[in-house]
Scaffold this active site. Structure first.
Site, PDB file in Angstrom:
ATOM      1  N   ASP A 306      27.225  25.767  20.218  1.00 24.04           N
ATOM      2  CA  ASP A 306      26.477  27.302  20.912  1.00 24.04           C
ATOM      3  C   ASP A 306      25.721  27.438  20.014  1.00 24.04           C
ATOM      4  OD1 ASP A 306      28.844  28.363  19.889  1.00 24.04           O
ATOM      5  OD2 ASP A 306      28.617  29.447  20.974  1.00 24.04           O
ATOM      6  N   GLU A 307      24.730  28.478  19.883  1.00 26.39           N
ATOM      7  CA  GLU A 307      23.988  28.960  19.500  1.00 26.39           C
ATOM      8  C   GLU A 307      23.173  28.481  18.478  1.00 26.39           C
ATOM      9  OE1 GLU A 307      25.022  33.285  22.178  1.00 26.39           O
ATOM     10  OE2 GLU A 307      26.400  32.766  20.204  1.00 26.39           O
TER      11      GLU A 307
END
Length: 503
Positions: A306-307
């Site tokens: 993620d991210e």
């Protein structure tokens, strides 16, 4: 008008009917059964009532516990409470869950402690019913994790996702890379004390979870959220890449921006990345996955994804392909946050964890669907309803608001199969994450988790269209758990939406 369910149970069972009368529970009550669930029942009743039940030498006994594989679906159970209480599990997990239901029916009235009369047949809707604890941004020791396991498994949740690494810290010892815990485990967010699990600690958590029929899923977040790795091994991690949101959040919160080689104490995300084109990076991933796999009997290793805002898409795709293959080579099923579905060649069978909103934004739905196209499946963690670290109200002292303000009703009224355009069979189940930016103690965690985790437990366990699977019934039933939670020392938030019982 929907009337409350006559039996105050959460999650609501498949079938439940109240009987007339109650069964007394006294110091002469005996428990028959060789399962570990028998000892767990005896201990739990003593914590709640002060009464120590005895072990029966043989049948009949006042409380009898059995396993019969033909009695129900996997993890299911039947429960009858009349003159005696009889719990029959389809397996050991089902028996354990039947005991948790029995404990919810334990009540004190003017005559003493009793069990409400009942006939129950029950089994889960989804096989995957999880909760996540972020021990990276703030560290929680073995005893805290055990208590968290006790309180969440009692709601029939059966997976514990441990977020073991992030920009702020690394939390499990790896023999082949010892500087991770020597140099990158000492602090938490905001400069609070850190910590880490030795391998014996980690094994103790895994074994304790298994005794409560909970599978541990360890997560090492890659290729982003890796600033702490760079503190220990600078050659593995790129220089921080600043982004507008990181700069704005750091200024708003009064937090320093990340500096290469120094412990990061802020909350900002998206600035870190491992070095995708360095072969030593994959030696690192391979070693960490191998050592975690050796300690983890469950089938999953979560590798994050993620991210990764500081990682170019082509590099991210390459890393996703190689990292998921490494997990497969270690004999485990890879799990990744839904962004990793943007990579064309993730390993077949990789499980995606969807953390977008109930109305998907951007490419989130497409990324999640790609896991299914590659022969995998999905865990639903829609952030605007399942994220337990969001505030209940704007002025609640703990939690954040970036995904939503999530009151108990919002946590309850959503449907996992209605979010994405994938076959219902592709949804393994639900996971409710607790991120720990604002939680410094287990009490802080419990304030955010309870009662909303009970809402997620019912979404995951109970039939979608059961008559009692509605808010008006749930709020009454979850309110009846207050005496049990108090007896177990759970520091739940007494939300105004819920009519809380005194006994």
């Amino acid at each position: 008008m929907v009337l409350p369910h006559p039996l105050p149970l959460v999650p609501v069972p498949v079938s439940a009917a109240a009987r007339e009368g109650r069964m007394p529970v006294t110091a002469t009550t005996r428990v028959l059964g060789s399962s570990p669930a028998a000892a767990q029942l005896i201990d739990a009743v003593e914590r709640r009532t002060g009464i120590r039940l005895s072990v029966a030498d043989g049948a009949p006994a006042e409380i009898e516990l059995f396993v019969d594989p033909n009695s129900s679906a996997p993890e299911g159970y039947t429960l009858e409470i009349g003159e005696r209480a009889v719990v029959v599990g389809a397996d050991e997990a089902g028996l354990f869950y039947g005991v948790q239901t029995l404990l919810q029916l334990l009540r004190q009235d003017d005559s003493g402690w009793t069990l409400l009369g009942a006939d129950i047949a029950d089994s889960p809707r989804f096989a995957r019913r999880g909760v996540m604890l972020d021990v990276a941004r703030h560290f929680f020791g073995v005893d805290d994790v055990k208590k968290f396991i006790d309180s969440t498994s009692a709601l029939k949740l059966n997976h514990l996702h441990l977020h073991l690494s992030d920009d702020q810290g690394w939390r499990v010892h790896i023999d082949s890379w010892p500087r991770l815990t020597e140099l990158s485990a000492g602090t938490s967010a905001n400069g609070d004390p850190g910590g880490f699990y030795t391998k014996d600690d980690y094994r103790e958590i895994v074994a304790y979870a298994a005794s409560r029929h909970m599978i541990v899923i360890p997560e090492i977040d890659l290729p982003g959220h890796t600033h702490a790795i760079g503190v220990a091994y600078p050659e593995l991690v790129e220089e921080p890449v600043m982004n507008d949101n990181l700069i704005a959040d750091s200024e708003r919160l009064g937090q320093a921006l990340p500096v290469a080689g120094e412990s990061y104490l802020g909350w900002g995300v998206g600035h870190s990345s491992v070095r995708i084109h360095e072969e030593r990076t994959y030696d690192f991933v391979r070693d960490v996955v191998r050592e975690l796999a050796e300690m983890t009997p469950g089938p999953y290793i979560h590798i994050g994804g993620d991210e990764s805002l500081g990682t170019p898409q082509a590099d991210f795709d390459l890393f996703a392909e190689r990292a998921t293959a490494i997990v497969v080579d270690a004999g485990k099923t890879p799990v990744a946050w839904h962004e990793m579905g943007s990579a064309a060649n993730i390993a077949e069978g990789t499980v995606g964890q969807y953390w977008g909103k109930t109305t998907p934004e951007g490419a989130h739905a497409e990324e999640a669907a790609h896991f299914v196209e590659r022969g995998g499946a999905l865990i639903m963690s829609a952030a605007d309803v399942t994220y337990l670290d969001m505030k209940y109200t704007e002025d609640f002292p703990l939690g954040l608001t970036w995904a939503a303000i999530i009151d108990v009703r919002s946590a309850y009224e959503w449907e996992p199969t209605a979010v994405l355009d994938v076959p219902d069979a592709a949804i393994l189940g639900v996971e409710a994450p607790l991120w720990s930016e604002t939680t410094r103690t287990l009490g802080d965690v419990e304030q955010l988790v309870f009662p909303r985790v009970a809402a997620q437990a019912e979404v995951a366990w109970s039939p979608q269209h059961a008559p009692e699977r509605v808010w008006e019934s749930f709020r009454e039933r979850v309110g009846a758990l207050a005496p049990l939670w108090k007896a177990e020392g759970v520091d739940f938030h007494p939300a105004d939406e819920i009519p809380w019982s005194e006994r």
